[in-house]
Design a protein around this motif. Structure first.
Motif, mmCIF file in Angstrom:
data_model
loop_
_atom_site.group_PDB
_atom_site.id
_atom_site.type_symbol
_atom_site.label_atom_id
_atom_site.label_comp_id
_atom_site.label_asym_id
_atom_site.label_seq_id
_atom_site.Cartn_x
_atom_site.Cartn_y
_atom_site.Cartn_z
ATOM 1 N N ARG A 84 10.110 1.361 -0.913
ATOM 2 C CA ARG A 84 11.153 2.554 -1.340
ATOM 3 C C ARG A 84 10.977 3.973 -2.315
ATOM 4 N NH1 ARG A 84 15.375 -1.114 -1.231
ATOM 5 N NH2 ARG A 84 15.771 -0.556 -3.119
ATOM 6 N N MET A 85 10.179 2.939 -3.698
ATOM 7 C CA MET A 85 9.955 3.766 -4.843
ATOM 8 C C MET A 85 8.453 4.647 -3.986
ATOM 9 S SD MET A 85 8.107 1.703 -8.072
ATOM 10 C CE MET A 85 6.611 1.451 -7.614
ATOM 11 N N ARG A 86 7.931 4.144 -3.500
ATOM 12 C CA ARG A 86 6.862 5.383 -3.367
ATOM 13 C C ARG A 86 6.583 5.968 -2.387
ATOM 14 N NH1 ARG A 86 3.003 0.344 -2.922
ATOM 15 N NH2 ARG A 86 3.268 1.013 -0.382
ATOM 16 N N GLU A 87 7.551 6.100 -1.398
ATOM 17 C CA GLU A 87 7.461 6.970 0.190
ATOM 18 C C GLU A 87 8.949 7.170 0.691
ATOM 19 O OE1 GLU A 87 5.028 7.072 1.389
ATOM 20 O OE2 GLU A 87 3.693 5.065 1.990
ATOM 21 N N ILE A 88 9.937 6.447 -0.044
ATOM 22 C CA ILE A 88 11.606 7.122 1.127
ATOM 23 C C ILE A 88 12.518 7.622 -0.351
ATOM 24 C CG2 ILE A 88 13.577 5.994 2.018
ATOM 25 C CD1 ILE A 88 11.437 3.465 2.820
ATOM 26 N N GLY A 89 12.775 8.747 0.125
ATOM 27 C CA GLY A 89 14.184 9.120 -0.751
ATOM 28 C C GLY A 89 15.175 8.979 -0.377
ATOM 29 N N PHE A 90 16.169 9.118 -0.821
ATOM 30 C CA PHE A 90 17.508 8.257 -0.247
ATOM 31 C C PHE A 90 18.127 9.283 -1.561
ATOM 32 C CE2 PHE A 90 20.044 4.976 1.727
ATOM 33 C CZ PHE A 90 21.202 5.823 2.867
#
Ligand code: ATP
Ligand code: MG
Length: 233
Positions: A84-90
């Motif tokens: 999540r930290m590197r690749e995902i935006g929420f």
């Protein structure tokens, strides 16, 4: 297959220790790289639940979830945090801004977590806020911002680390028509690239034409998909 960013096979989610709630009842879907997909359907049909599973915030009860080549249901909680930290935006349905941080600090959080130096993180966050029309409010705290402005800060925070996979839960619900379209334009500009994918949950028919794929859900399932004709260039 490399051209598919997100794939779900027979994904279920049952909540509750007492009376079970069957939030997802066997979801199948695919989102190719380079696409912005809209997820629509009535309240309670499982949209937020599915989004949380795609973003690695919730484990499915059963089924397979593949995101950017990772099989999320097989990963540990720590591995999911790093992904999540590197690749995902929420962008959450409730904005979840940190009340003691200013707008620009909130937007910079994903970079600060990654260890980007504070000065650079604030500068990049400031640029995104500027693109979203919030340059003047960058030093304001969340409680000093309107609902729509808080929403845009949340969107800036989701985009600031240039995630390859962006998920947004009702990103335009609090916005007027003009701001809503500007926000979707920005999401499209920043996030829609050949090597990225975006899934946006919405009730907002005014933004349906931003979707390259519209996925209709009902009662915990995908019931229909529509690929609208491409519009303007
Ligand atoms: N943590 C939870 N514990 C128990 N039940 C839950 C939980 N989260 C969601 N649910 C239930 O799962 C179902 C799907 O909820 P979800 O939030 O995914 O719906 P939604 O489609 O996002 O609705 P809305 O459009 O109102 O946001 C609902 O019946 C909801 O009450
Ligand atoms: Mg929801």
């Amino acid at each position: 297959m490399a051209d598919i960013a997100v794939r779900c096979q027979q994904v279920t989610k049952v909540f509750g220790d007492g009376e079970p709630v069957h939030a997802l009842r066997g979801v199948n879907l695919e989102v190719p790289f380079g696409e912005l997909a809209l997820l629509v359907g009535p309240s309670g049909c499982g949209k937020t639940t599915l989004l949380c599973i795609l973003a690695g915030l919730l484990y499915p009860t059963s089924g397979q979830v593949e995101v950017l080549g990772h099989r999320l249901e097989t990963m540990s909680a720590n591995q999911l945090v790093r992904l999540r930290m590197r690749e995902i935006g929420f962008v959450f349905q409730q904005y979840n801004l940190l009340p003691s941080l200013t707008a620009v600090e909130n937007a910079a959080v994903p970079l600060l977590i990654q260890g980007v130096p504070r000065r650079e993180a604030l500068q990049r966050a400031g640029e995104i806020l500027h693109q979203l029309g919030l340059a003047e409010r960058r030093q304001a705290y969340p409680h000093q911002l309107s609902g729509g402005q808080q929403q845009r800060v949340a969107i800036a925070r989701a985009l600031v680390h240039e995630p390859r996979f962006l998920v947004c839960d009702e990103p335009t619900a609090a916005l007027d028509a003009e701001s809503g379209r500007r926000t979707m334009e920005l999401i499209r500009q920043v996030a829609v690239r050949p090597e990225r994918a975006v899934v946006v949950v919405t009730h907002d028919a005014r933004i349906f034409d931003f979707g390259q794929r519209i996925i209709y859900m009902n009662d915990g399932k995908v019931v229909r998909e529509e690929i609208p004709h491409p519009r303007r260039g």
